[in-house]
Design a protein around this motif. Structure first.
Motif, PDB file in Angstrom:
ATOM      1  N   MET A 107       0.834  -1.196   0.000  1.00 35.65           N
ATOM      2  CA  MET A 107       0.000   0.000   0.000  1.00 35.65           C
ATOM      3  C   MET A 107       0.872   1.251   0.000  1.00 35.65           C
ATOM      4  N   ALA A 108       0.348   2.309  -0.633  1.00 36.78           N
ATOM      5  CA  ALA A 108       1.106   3.551  -0.689  1.00 36.78           C
ATOM      6  C   ALA A 108       1.098   4.252   0.661  1.00 36.78           C
ATOM      7  N   ARG A 109       2.226   4.808   1.034  1.00 43.73           N
ATOM      8  CA  ARG A 109       2.285   5.597   2.249  1.00 43.73           C
ATOM      9  C   ARG A 109       1.734   6.987   1.976  1.00 43.73           C
ATOM     10  N   THR A 110       1.262   7.652   3.030  1.00 44.32           N
ATOM     11  CA  THR A 110       0.658   8.967   2.856  1.00 44.32           C
ATOM     12  C   THR A 110       1.620   9.938   2.211  1.00 44.32           C
ATOM     13  N   ASN A 111       2.908   9.885   2.583  1.00 39.34           N
ATOM     14  CA  ASN A 111       3.855  10.827   1.984  1.00 39.34           C
ATOM     15  C   ASN A 111       4.046  10.564   0.502  1.00 39.34           C
ATOM     16  N   GLN A 112       3.902   9.300   0.053  1.00 36.09           N
ATOM     17  CA  GLN A 112       3.957   8.996  -1.369  1.00 36.09           C
ATOM     18  C   GLN A 112       2.769   9.610  -2.093  1.00 36.09           C
ATOM     19  N   VAL A 113       1.593   9.521  -1.501  1.00 34.43           N
ATOM     20  CA  VAL A 113       0.400  10.116  -2.096  1.00 34.43           C
ATOM     21  C   VAL A 113       0.611  11.609  -2.274  1.00 34.43           C
ATOM     22  N   ASP A 114       1.135  12.259  -1.258  1.00 34.22           N
ATOM     23  CA  ASP A 114       1.377  13.703  -1.339  1.00 34.22           C
ATOM     24  C   ASP A 114       2.338  14.023  -2.471  1.00 34.22           C
ATOM     25  N   VAL A 115       3.427  13.288  -2.569  1.00 36.89           N
ATOM     26  CA  VAL A 115       4.429  13.560  -3.594  1.00 36.89           C
ATOM     27  C   VAL A 115       3.855  13.324  -4.984  1.00 36.89           C
ATOM     28  N   LEU A 116       3.190  12.213  -5.196  1.00 37.32           N
ATOM     29  CA  LEU A 116       2.710  11.842  -6.519  1.00 37.32           C
ATOM     30  C   LEU A 116       1.541  12.684  -7.001  1.00 37.32           C
ATOM     31  N   SER A 117       0.698  13.130  -6.115  1.00 29.14           N
ATOM     32  CA  SER A 117      -0.555  13.759  -6.513  1.00 29.14           C
ATOM     33  C   SER A 117      -0.452  15.254  -6.737  1.00 29.14           C
ATOM     34  N   HIS A 118       0.450  15.930  -6.065  1.00 30.51           N
ATOM     35  CA  HIS A 118       0.471  17.394  -6.103  1.00 30.51           C
ATOM     36  C   HIS A 118       1.419  17.912  -7.176  1.00 30.51           C
ATOM     37  N   VAL A 119       0.934  18.904  -7.939  1.00 25.05           N
ATOM     38  CA  VAL A 119       1.655  19.337  -9.136  1.00 25.05           C
ATOM     39  C   VAL A 119       1.883  20.842  -9.195  1.00 25.05           C
ATOM     40  N   GLY A 120       1.593  21.553  -8.129  1.00 24.40           N
ATOM     41  CA  GLY A 120       1.782  22.998  -8.128  1.00 24.40           C
ATOM     42  C   GLY A 120       3.247  23.376  -8.196  1.00 24.40           C
ATOM     43  N   ALA A 121       3.508  24.653  -8.417  1.00 26.14           N
ATOM     44  CA  ALA A 121       4.880  25.145  -8.489  1.00 26.14           C
ATOM     45  C   ALA A 121       5.624  24.824  -7.196  1.00 26.14           C
TER      46      ALA A 121
ATOM     47  N   GLU B  37      -2.888   5.627 -14.140  1.00 32.40           N
ATOM     48  CA  GLU B  37      -2.715   4.262 -13.633  1.00 32.40           C
ATOM     49  C   GLU B  37      -3.619   3.268 -14.348  1.00 32.40           C
ATOM     50  N   GLY B  38      -4.733   3.738 -14.907  1.00 29.60           N
ATOM     51  CA  GLY B  38      -5.588   2.843 -15.672  1.00 29.60           C
ATOM     52  C   GLY B  38      -4.907   2.283 -16.903  1.00 29.60           C
ATOM     53  N   GLU B  39      -3.924   3.016 -17.429  1.00 32.19           N
ATOM     54  CA  GLU B  39      -3.180   2.553 -18.595  1.00 32.19           C
ATOM     55  C   GLU B  39      -2.309   1.346 -18.272  1.00 32.19           C
ATOM     56  N   LEU B  40      -1.993   1.157 -16.999  1.00 29.45           N
ATOM     57  CA  LEU B  40      -1.069   0.105 -16.576  1.00 29.45           C
ATOM     58  C   LEU B  40      -1.794  -1.089 -15.978  1.00 29.45           C
ATOM     59  N   ASP B  41      -3.105  -1.095 -16.101  1.00 31.77           N
ATOM     60  CA  ASP B  41      -3.948  -2.100 -15.461  1.00 31.77           C
ATOM     61  C   ASP B  41      -4.594  -2.963 -16.541  1.00 31.77           C
ATOM     62  N   SER B  42      -3.870  -3.965 -17.009  1.00 25.81           N
ATOM     63  CA  SER B  42      -4.357  -4.769 -18.131  1.00 25.81           C
ATOM     64  C   SER B  42      -5.519  -5.677 -17.752  1.00 25.81           C
TER      65      SER B  42
ATOM     66  N   ILE C   3       2.280  -0.277  -9.406  1.00 19.61           N
ATOM     67  CA  ILE C   3       3.269  -0.150  -8.335  1.00 19.61           C
ATOM     68  C   ILE C   3       4.620   0.283  -8.899  1.00 19.61           C
ATOM     69  N   ARG C   4       5.016  -0.335 -10.007  1.00 23.15           N
ATOM     70  CA  ARG C   4       6.314  -0.020 -10.589  1.00 23.15           C
ATOM     71  C   ARG C   4       6.342   1.411 -11.133  1.00 23.15           C
ATOM     72  N   ALA C   5       5.249   1.858 -11.748  1.00 31.07           N
ATOM     73  CA  ALA C   5       5.209   3.222 -12.286  1.00 31.07           C
ATOM     74  C   ALA C   5       5.288   4.257 -11.171  1.00 31.07           C
ATOM     75  N   ARG C   6       4.586   4.009 -10.075  1.00 29.79           N
ATOM     76  CA  ARG C   6       4.689   4.929  -8.930  1.00 29.79           C
ATOM     77  C   ARG C   6       6.137   5.013  -8.448  1.00 29.79           C
ATOM     78  N   ARG C   7       6.757   3.855  -8.336  1.00 25.84           N
ATOM     79  CA  ARG C   7       8.140   3.820  -7.875  1.00 25.84           C
ATOM     80  C   ARG C   7       9.064   4.536  -8.851  1.00 25.84           C
ATOM     81  N   ARG C   8       8.772   4.363 -10.145  1.00 25.02           N
ATOM     82  CA  ARG C   8       9.598   4.976 -11.181  1.00 25.02           C
ATOM     83  C   ARG C   8       9.543   6.498 -11.080  1.00 25.02           C
ATOM     84  N   ILE C   9       8.354   7.043 -10.892  1.00 27.34           N
ATOM     85  CA  ILE C   9       8.196   8.494 -10.763  1.00 27.34           C
ATOM     86  C   ILE C   9       8.894   8.983  -9.507  1.00 27.34           C
ATOM     87  N   LEU C  10       8.695   8.277  -8.401  1.00 29.95           N
ATOM     88  CA  LEU C  10       9.333   8.690  -7.150  1.00 29.95           C
ATOM     89  C   LEU C  10      10.851   8.664  -7.266  1.00 29.95           C
ATOM     90  N   ASP C  11      11.381   7.689  -8.002  1.00 34.01           N
ATOM     91  CA  ASP C  11      12.835   7.640  -8.192  1.00 34.01           C
ATOM     92  C   ASP C  11      13.324   8.839  -8.999  1.00 34.01           C
TER      93      ASP C  11
END
Length: 437
Positions: A1-15, A172-177, A376-384
């Motif tokens: 499961m994603a940690r809350t700090n991962q959600v914050d990092v991945l979801s927010h796109v402001g300057a 993420e729907g693109e990665l869900d075959s 899961i891998r795409a989330r990790r890839r972005i975070l990296d």
């Protein structure tokens, strides 16, 4: 499961946010060239990465994208007049060119003042009937060399519409075959999406793999195909591009470009290298059965209060996506008309993180399984990529000449059931032949 700090990092796109800076390091599709059909025509209201903007085609035919409000009293430039050199505010007549430079002030006699005024602007270029924008502060890379970018107009198309969710839900729907065999398949007729072979309707639990690439992730699905194996390989390209395989129809792909943290421009790109886009494909798409959904071009008020000009789906959460409880749609048991309508019904209605205006998924409550390996891998890839300045700099170098985006998906039946053997046989098909040449 994603940690809350991962959600914050991945979801927010402001300057100033990590993922916001990632999006600002690449060329983004901003609007269709057709939304600015003629020089001096009406401007278009945009919002990208949380910033309110206005796009216009000046009298000389050049496209400009600048901040939405005049520097003087912050009146909306959208109501201004587009002239030969730029856009003039309707309130006091301040004129701005595509670089944001003030050229004239009708209410100020000291013309030297004008040279001191410049509003925010972003570099915009047109390619393949799309206006691309670069929102970074440094020198932009070359445009991405997607395989369809150089094809004739008759062999490609691009469309865009709004999705009322955080960008990550759509991507993420693109990665869900595995969902294709369920959400988009009619069990009564075994009919599934026309971009899939019939094996997707008979094997509901494919073996899924994920493999890192220079630009993102391969999301790989293996299904049983009689005595062989049906392989589908989708390409995810950081930050939010995809290339999706097709059995018979043109190859498709999406881009999920954040309007802000709560809304998304969903782009769909299709191309057919054998010739003009087939009539059967155009008819299918024209009925709203795939991508884009049936939509109308109109002003739309976001939940944040901003008004933008965009394509708005006919079927939304407010009308329950016009679900037909009495029967089935042409391709799915959901009773919802088209593939994207079905996807949005799932993605826009996911359990929201408290305080997110109902648009960001509470990923800490997910129960992920093996079928979610691509996500899961795409989330990790972005975070990296956004881990630190060095990792982002490395990514920028990877995309500098645009060639990293010259990748292809794959749809094939093979005798190979093992991933390594399959990839060894087909690895050369996952890169654009034209770019390799």
């Amino acid at each position: 499961m994603a940690r809350t700090n991962q959600v914050d990092v991945l979801s927010h796109v402001g300057a100033g946010t990590k993922v916001g800076e990632l999006f600002r390091s690449v060329w983004l599709p901003a609007l269709l060239s057709a939304q600015l059909p003629k020089p001096g025509g009406a401007p278009v209201r945009l919002k990208l990465l949380g910033e309110e903007l206005v796009a216009f085609r000046s009298g000389d035919g050049q496209v400009g994208i600048v901040q939405a409000n005049c520097a003087h009293r912050l009146a909306p430039l959208f109501y201004g007049r587009v002239e030969e050199q730029g856009i003039r505010c309707a309130y006091h007549g301040w004129l701005y060119d595509k670089s944001g430079q003030c050229l004239d002030m009708q209410n100020e006699s000291d013309k030297a003042v004008c040279s001191k005024v410049k509003i925010k602007f972003y570099t915009a270029v047109e390619q393949a009937d799309v206006v691309w924008v670069y929102m970074g502060q440094d020198a932009p890379p070359e445009l991405p060399k997607f395989p369809w970018m150089g094809l004739p107009k008759s062999q490609r198309n691009a469309t865009v519409w709004i999705q009322e969710s955080n960008w990550l839900q759509g991507m993420e729907g693109e990665l869900d075959s595995s969902h294709v065999s369920i959400l988009h398949t009619n069990p009564a007729t075994m009919a599934t999406s026309p971009v899939h072979q019939h094996y997707s309707a008979s094997d509901l639990s494919p073996k899924l793999y994920a493999k890192n690439t220079a630009i993102g992730v391969l999301a790989i699905a293996r299904r049983n195909a009689d005595s062989k194996f049906y392989w589908r390989v989708s390409q995810f390209m950081v930050p939010a591009f995809s290339s999706i395989p097709s059995a018979d129809f043109p190859i498709g792909g999406r881009a999920f470009i954040p309007i802000d943290d709560h809304n998304t421009y969903t782009w769909d790109f299709n191309y057919y290298e054998k010739g003009d886009l087939p009539k059967a494909f155009l008819d299918y798409v024209g009925k709203g059965l795939a991508f884009p959904p049936e939509s109308t071009y109109q002003p739309f008020k976001l939940n944040t209060g901003t008004i933008i000009d965009t394509y708005v789906p006919v079927r939304t959460a407010l009308n329950s996506y016009l679900i037909n409880r009495e029967g089935q749609s042409l391709s799915s048991p959901t009773g919802i008309h088209g593939l994207n309508d079905q996807d949005r019904a799932m993605q826009e209605g996911m359990l929201a993180l408290e305080g997110s205006s109902g648009r960001i998924v509470d990923r800490a409550k997910e129960f992920l399984v093996a079928a979610d390996i691509g996500i899961i891998r795409a989330r990790r890839r972005i975070l990296d990529v956004v881990q630190d300045e060095a990792s982002l700099a490395k990514f920028k170098q990877t995309i500098k000449d645009g060639a990293a985006y010259a990748v292809r998906p794959l749809d094939v039946v093979s005798e190979h059931g093992e991933l390594d053997a399959f990839l060894a046989q087909h690895d050369g098909q996952l890169t654009s032949k034209r770019e390799a040449a």
